[in-house]
Every structure is written in C-alpha cells, then in structure tokens.
Design a protein around this motif. Structure first.
Motif, mmCIF file in Angstrom:
data_model
loop_
_atom_site.group_PDB
_atom_site.id
_atom_site.type_symbol
_atom_site.label_atom_id
_atom_site.label_comp_id
_atom_site.label_asym_id
_atom_site.label_seq_id
_atom_site.Cartn_x
_atom_site.Cartn_y
_atom_site.Cartn_z
ATOM 1 N N VAL A 122 0.851 -1.187 0.000
ATOM 2 C CA VAL A 122 0.000 0.000 0.000
ATOM 3 C C VAL A 122 0.886 1.236 0.000
ATOM 4 C CG1 VAL A 122 -1.979 -1.101 1.099
ATOM 5 C CG2 VAL A 122 -0.209 -0.057 2.524
ATOM 6 N N ALA A 123 0.396 2.297 -0.641
ATOM 7 C CA ALA A 123 1.165 3.532 -0.754
ATOM 8 C C ALA A 123 0.211 4.718 -0.746
ATOM 9 C CB ALA A 123 1.991 3.518 -2.042
ATOM 10 N N ASP A 124 0.734 5.875 -0.433
ATOM 11 C CA ASP A 124 -0.040 7.106 -0.458
ATOM 12 C C ASP A 124 -0.398 7.420 -1.918
ATOM 13 O OD1 ASP A 124 -1.096 9.651 -0.419
ATOM 14 O OD2 ASP A 124 0.561 10.551 0.705
ATOM 15 N N PRO A 125 -1.685 7.350 -2.308
ATOM 16 C CA PRO A 125 -2.039 7.525 -3.725
ATOM 17 C C PRO A 125 -1.850 8.951 -4.227
ATOM 18 C CG PRO A 125 -4.013 7.436 -2.383
ATOM 19 C CD PRO A 125 -2.876 7.123 -1.464
ATOM 20 N N THR A 126 -1.721 9.903 -3.321
ATOM 21 C CA THR A 126 -1.537 11.297 -3.736
ATOM 22 C C THR A 126 -0.067 11.633 -3.991
ATOM 23 O OG1 THR A 126 -1.314 12.148 -1.472
ATOM 24 C CG2 THR A 126 -3.546 11.933 -2.347
ATOM 25 N N ASP A 127 0.833 10.706 -3.686
ATOM 26 C CA ASP A 127 2.275 10.953 -3.774
ATOM 27 C C ASP A 127 2.897 10.042 -4.841
ATOM 28 O OD1 ASP A 127 4.947 11.383 -3.446
ATOM 29 O OD2 ASP A 127 5.039 10.801 -1.338
ATOM 30 N N PRO A 128 3.161 10.547 -6.050
ATOM 31 C CA PRO A 128 3.749 9.707 -7.095
ATOM 32 C C PRO A 128 5.065 9.060 -6.676
ATOM 33 C CG PRO A 128 2.913 11.748 -8.041
ATOM 34 C CD PRO A 128 2.831 11.897 -6.542
ATOM 35 N N SER A 129 5.861 9.749 -5.862
ATOM 36 C CA SER A 129 7.144 9.171 -5.432
ATOM 37 C C SER A 129 6.930 7.938 -4.566
ATOM 38 C CB SER A 129 7.984 10.204 -4.695
ATOM 39 O OG SER A 129 7.327 10.637 -3.510
ATOM 40 N N ALA A 130 5.859 7.922 -3.751
ATOM 41 C CA ALA A 130 5.560 6.744 -2.928
ATOM 42 C C ALA A 130 5.119 5.577 -3.805
ATOM 43 C CB ALA A 130 4.467 7.089 -1.914
ATOM 44 N N ILE A 131 4.333 5.866 -4.833
ATOM 45 C CA ILE A 131 3.920 4.814 -5.764
ATOM 46 C C ILE A 131 5.139 4.283 -6.509
ATOM 47 C CG2 ILE A 131 2.469 4.269 -7.747
ATOM 48 C CD1 ILE A 131 0.639 6.603 -6.867
ATOM 49 N N ALA A 132 6.031 5.197 -6.933
ATOM 50 C CA ALA A 132 7.250 4.789 -7.641
ATOM 51 C C ALA A 132 8.121 3.894 -6.766
ATOM 52 C CB ALA A 132 8.030 6.029 -8.090
ATOM 53 N N ALA A 133 8.215 4.214 -5.479
ATOM 54 C CA ALA A 133 9.017 3.392 -4.562
ATOM 55 C C ALA A 133 8.444 1.985 -4.456
ATOM 56 C CB ALA A 133 9.076 4.056 -3.187
ATOM 57 N N ALA A 134 7.119 1.879 -4.450
ATOM 58 C CA ALA A 134 6.479 0.559 -4.395
ATOM 59 C C ALA A 134 6.762 -0.231 -5.668
ATOM 60 C CB ALA A 134 4.975 0.722 -4.180
#
Length: 423
Positions: A367-379
């Motif tokens: 799971v990742a913060d959907p408002t933060d592209p960098s968090a999605i990229a890290a996943a």
C-alpha cells in the motif's frame, strides 16, 4: 407475451460443447423490446423444471453483460435451477452472449439523465408482463418502480452497488451548493423505501450499515473461480524482467491516473512500462494521457473484453490501484483488487484502512499514499527489485481468492435469501 422468435437470427458457439453451434434465438415483443434466449445446453443437474420460480434481474443503467449482474448472479441462479430473465440495456461488447439458461430482454438506449429517470419510473409495466416471482433490481433510479411493484404484491430485492449519498457528493454535474441537499434527500428516500423491500444485498459493510439489519445481507463482488482459471504462468510473471505493470478499469482523475502515470516516470529503473486498459471519457485527461504515451512509458489500449483483460493481468508484473481518497473509495472494495489477486500478481494499492487490512492479512501486495507519485514509484521499484517476494505475494493473493474471497461463497448467501423469500 406475444414474442415472435427467430431461431436463426444469431449464432453463438457453445464453449463447453466441442465444435457444435447453438442458436441464440432472438425475438421482438409488442413494444419493440428485444428478447434473446441462449440455446446452449446447461448441465443436467441444473435443468430448469417447468415449476421453477421465475426471477427477474432488472437494471436500466447497467449493460446486460455487466459482470456482477449477468456473469455472477444470473449464472449462479440459472445453475441452481431458477427460471432467470435479465432485463437491462445494450451490452458493452457486441460479442457478448447471455449465459446458458438465461432469457434476455434488451432495453432501448435512453440518453440524458432526465429521460433515463422517466424511463425507469415506467419500467414496472414491462416487469408485470413477465410475471416474475422475484424482482431483483440494481439501480437507485428504479426505487419508485420497485415500490409500485410491491403494491402489486411482488417480492422485491434491492441490490445496492454503491453508497449513493457519498457518491452524490462527488458528482461534478450537480452544482456544489446543491450536493449536500441532494445527498440528504436521496439518503432519506433510499432508507425509507428499503423498509418496504423484502431483502437488500450490499456490496460492502459500509453500505450495509445504512439499511435494516434484519433484511440486509452482504453480497460482495468477489471474482468467480472460473474467471481466474487454472494455475498458469501468472504467479511466475512477477519475476520476469519483461513483464509490465497494468491498470484495468474506468479511467478518471479520481482513480489516480495522473499520479500513477507520473510515478512510472519517477521509477529508478528504466524498464517499467504501464499498460492501461479502459475507457476515458474525460477529454482533458484523454489529451494528457495521449501526450504521456509518446514517452513509451505507458501504453493505452482502450476498452478490452473481460477475458482478454484477465489474460493481460495474469501476464503482468503487478496491478496498480491508486484510487484517490474520497468517502466512496475509502470504504469501497474495488473488484479490481480481487481480480489482481486472482490473477496471481502483487497489488500496489492506495493506503486506505480497509484495503490495508485485506492486503496485510493475505500479504499480497504493497500500500502507498495515492496522492504521492514518489511513494507509488518506490512501491514499483520494490516489486522489480524483489522478484522472489513479489512472486510469493502474487501466489498468496491467488490462494486467498481460491480459498475464501470468491463469488461461489457469496452465491450461497444469495441463494439462501431466495429460498427464504419463496418459502
């Protein structure tokens, strides 16, 4: 009903009957409605005796090939021996066929919300011609017609797919200063009407809490086991270097499309490519996606038939589900979450409490913060950098679908309610 049947109007191929062709009988009723009957044989144990209860699945909003209504509910009831009729609008796919043992009534397309509402109000007359023992309807627009049918003594089930008051708060076509008023009025109408219906099915617990407990049952939108197929290459796809990311579903800003596409461009690795399967009716977003596709980081495929979409998911590295925070999304149980799990691929999803609970319980994704592209990229980077664990996540997700989170388990609840209503 005065239907004229043409036994050779269309042809369809029986999927489980070798190379034999069976006709899809097509007829026209007195008011111009199109009727269809699939003549494919059904298993002997599911043959419908002459005295079987007649049930009607009714929707003026959904196409008749809607997966929940047609492929899950109608198929399960027909296999249980019910005489099933499906009344809904034209299908999404011209290649769709009704399930074996299901009669089809195709409603004419109606444009405009006002026209659709007026059409829904008068649908009770058409329903009465069919004389069903149970009317199972799927749209809040049909509540007035359903109340009229109750006055005539019909058994009525309301299948609630969405938390309608919450959804209204996000409808951009409703002026913002009116949304709260419309939401409250809709809530009162829906709750009051529900006390008159014989049973209510709710897709999530959040929705179920709005209705009378003694009449309400959960009927979650888990995938059918036949949809996920046999164990194939899908659990291994997470370890293949050439496997790509996938998003399947309607393309809207609220589903985090911009953040997801931006995230792919931020990944440390150079090879992630995102396949996007679905339609976009938002013109500014469509234009933006077309511009982004020129980079080669995303590939837009448009609407894809369900069988092909399932194969696409099974051959992907991970499934993305970065819905943005809203009341409707936070409490939802999106079908795609379970379809990704059934496909045997890890899930990268929004960090909402209910979604986290499922993903953590089955250890099937991140799971990742959907408002933060960098968090999605890290996943995404983690999935590519840890292929063995990503493969295990996919396998655990598939096992959860096979063992408990499947439609076959939910169908038993539905059939129990039907049996109780019919006495």
């Amino acid at each position: 009903m005065g239907i004229t049947w043409n036994m050779s109007s269309l042809q369809c191929r029986a999927r489980n009957s070798g190379q034999r062709d069976f006709g899809l009988a097509v007829g026209t009723g007195p008011d111009g409605l199109i009727f269809a009957r699939n003549l494919m044989p059904i298993p002997w144990h599911a043959q419908t005796p002459m005295t079987s209860p007649r049930v009607l699945q009714l929707s003026t909003v959904h196409p008749w090939d809607d997966n929940r209504i047609c492929r899950k509910i109608c198929t399960s009831l027909a296999e249980a021996g019910y005489d099933v009729t499906l009344m809904a609008r034209e299908p999404n796919s011209s290649d769709s066929e009704p399930p074996a043992g299901v009669d089809l009534v195709v409603l004419p397309s109606v444009k405009g919300r006002m026209s659709r509402g007026l059409s829904s109000l008068g649908i009770w007359r058409r329903v009465r011609r069919l004389r069903p023992d149970i009317v199972h309807f799927h749209d809040p627009e049909l509540i007035p017609a359903a109340l009229i049918l109750k006055l005539f003594g019909y058994r009525v089930i309301y299948d609630v797919h969405e938390h309608v008051p919450d959804d209204i708060m996000e409808k951009e076509w409703i002026p913002s200063f009116l949304r709260r008023v419309v939401s409250v009025i809709t809530d009162v109408i829906e709750r009051t009407a529900s006390s008159r219906f014989d049973a209510i099915f709710a897709v999530t617990r959040h929705i179920a809490r709005r209705f009378p407990e003694r009449r309400t049952r959960l009927l979650r939108n888990f995938p059918r086991l036949v949809e996920i197929g046999d164990e194939t290459e899908s659990p291994g796809s997470a370890s293949r270097e050439d496997a790509r990311l996938v998003f399947v579903g309607g393309i809207t800003p609220q589903r985090g499309i911009r953040q997801m596409v931006t995230a792919v461009g931020l990944c440390d690795r150079t090879n992630p490519v995102l396949d996007i399967l679905g339609e976009c009716v938002d013109e500014p977003l469509s234009a933006w996606l077309a511009d982004q596709a020129s980079s080669g980081k995303i590939i837009l495929h448009g609407w894809v038939e369900k069988g092909a979409a399932s194969q696409w998911m099974a051959s992907s590295r991970a499934g993305l589900l970065p819905y943005l925070p809203s009341k409707a999304h936070i409490e939802a149980l999106p079908t795609k979450l379970f379809e990704y799990m059934g496909a045997g691929i890890p899930v990268i999803a929004s960090d909402f409490p209910r979604w986290r609970e499922i993903i953590d319980a089955h250890q099937c994704g991140i799971v990742a913060d959907p408002t933060d592209p960098s968090a999605i990229a890290a996943a995404v980077d983690w999935i590519y950098d840890n292929p063995a664990e990503a493969k295990a996540m996919g396998a655990r997700g598939r096992q959860a679908i096979e063992s408990e989170l499947n439609w076959e388990s939910e169908a038993e609840t539905m059939k129990s309610v039907y049996s109780t209503l019919l006495g």
